[in-house]
Design a protein around this motif. Structure first.
Motif, PDB file in Angstrom:
ATOM      1  N   PRO A  22      -2.532   6.974  -1.565  1.00  0.00           N
ATOM      2  CA  PRO A  22      -3.556   6.336  -0.729  1.00  0.00           C
ATOM      3  C   PRO A  22      -4.951   6.368  -1.322  1.00  0.00           C
ATOM      4  O   PRO A  22      -5.804   5.562  -0.951  1.00  0.00           O
ATOM      5  CB  PRO A  22      -3.491   7.137   0.575  1.00  0.00           C
ATOM      6  N   ARG A  37       1.974   3.314  -3.459  1.00  0.00           N
ATOM      7  CA  ARG A  37       1.075   4.038  -4.360  1.00  0.00           C
ATOM      8  C   ARG A  37       0.288   5.068  -3.558  1.00  0.00           C
ATOM      9  O   ARG A  37       0.175   4.961  -2.333  1.00  0.00           O
ATOM     10  CB  ARG A  37       0.123   3.080  -5.072  1.00  0.00           C
ATOM     11  N   PRO A  59       0.805  -1.237   0.000  1.00  0.00           N
ATOM     12  CA  PRO A  59       0.000   0.000   0.000  1.00  0.00           C
ATOM     13  C   PRO A  59       0.830   1.276   0.000  1.00  0.00           C
ATOM     14  O   PRO A  59       0.416   2.286  -0.560  1.00  0.00           O
ATOM     15  CB  PRO A  59      -0.829  -0.127   1.284  1.00  0.00           C
ATOM     16  N   SER A  60       1.997   1.259   0.621  1.00  0.00           N
ATOM     17  CA  SER A  60       2.806   2.483   0.703  1.00  0.00           C
ATOM     18  C   SER A  60       3.519   2.798  -0.606  1.00  0.00           C
ATOM     19  O   SER A  60       4.191   3.823  -0.714  1.00  0.00           O
ATOM     20  CB  SER A  60       3.825   2.378   1.835  1.00  0.00           C
TER      21      SER A  60
END
Length: 267
Positions: free
Chosen positions: A85, A83, A80-81
């Motif tokens: 949020p 791209r 997740p980190s």
């Protein structure tokens, strides 16, 4: 001949129906939320928010504040980190520390909204923050707290300064917990510090305040302090090249995308 008459009546009926439909559309709001642009999904959540852009009054030098795709990464970063949020875009910000003939020579930029928050009460602000893409280079340029800011231009309406109708509320975040990747949500109401420009209250750059302390300092018995503009900005201090996404202001998260700003309703 009868066939031709039927076709003519059908065409007239279709034209009347089209005029009636256009009249009804013009008379009613385009969405349940009353958005005149109709930029909402089926749940009443705004899918596009107008009135966002560089606040030209607050721009010094030749900085960049542009909607863009990414950043994705840095290289080797996954999950997740790696791209933004929200969606696949963000607000890219670039400011230089020594590129003008002014004193100081650094640049400044605000990317914000001068329309939609005008006249809102400062005391009604209760949820604020954003996600940031911080780099190791930015830390080298200006230290761990070399970060972008949230800024509200306001009318403080202080009894102690009745003729002073302008100040800027500035949030200075703590250091990002990560670099070279997207941070988690940084809560501006519980982390970092706030100050007011112009020495309006005890909350100035020399006397840093919590969010609650700053709001309390504006309550001196006069009229309510009101918002003029809301923005994300950087400067004038250190060089910084990075990005911001998911700016939260109360029950809206502003998702910065390459093709515009989208407002997402949150609890």
């Amino acid at each position: 001949m009868r066939f031709g008459m039927r076709r003519g009546r059908t065409a007239v009926a279709a034209a009347v129906a089209a005029i009636a439909a256009a009249t009804l559309l013009g008379a009613a709001p385009a969405s349940a939320d009353g958005d005149p642009n109709g930029n909402h999904d089926g749940n009443g959540n705004a899918t596009r928010a107008d009135h966002w852009g560089v606040i030209t009054r607050n721009t010094i030098g030749s900085p960049v504040a542009a909607l863009r795709d990414g950043p994705f990464g840095s290289f080797g970063v996954t999950g997740p980190s790696a791209r933004p949020p929200y969606g696949q875009g963000s607000l890219g910000i670039e400011v230089a520390d020594n590129s003008t003939t002014l004193s100081p020579p650094s640049e400044k930029v605000d990317f914000g909204n001068e329309v939609d928050f005008f006249g809102d009460r400062v005391r009604d602000l209760n949820r604020l923050g954003f996600h940031v893409f911080q780099t190791g280079e930015n830390v080298t340029y200006g230290g761990p707290e070399n970060m972008p800011n949230i800024r509200f231009e306001i009318d403080p309406n202080l009894s102690a300064h009745p003729m002073d109708n302008y100040s800027t509320m500035v949030w200075v975040p703590d250091a990002s917990p990560v670099t070279n990747r997207w941070s988690p949500f940084l809560d501006a109401t519980t982390t970092g510090y706030w100050y007011l420009t112009g020495n309006e209250t005890v909350c100035n750059q020399a006397e840093q305040c919590t969010f609650d302390e700053l709001k309390a300092s504006l309550d001196d018995g006069g009229d309510e302090a009101t918002i003029l503009t809301a923005a994300v900005g950087k400067g004038r201090d250190h060089m910084w090249i990075g990005a911001v996404d998911g700016l939260r202001i109360n029950n809206r998260v502003y998702d910065f995308e390459a093709d515009g700003v989208r407002a997402r309703r949150v609890g």
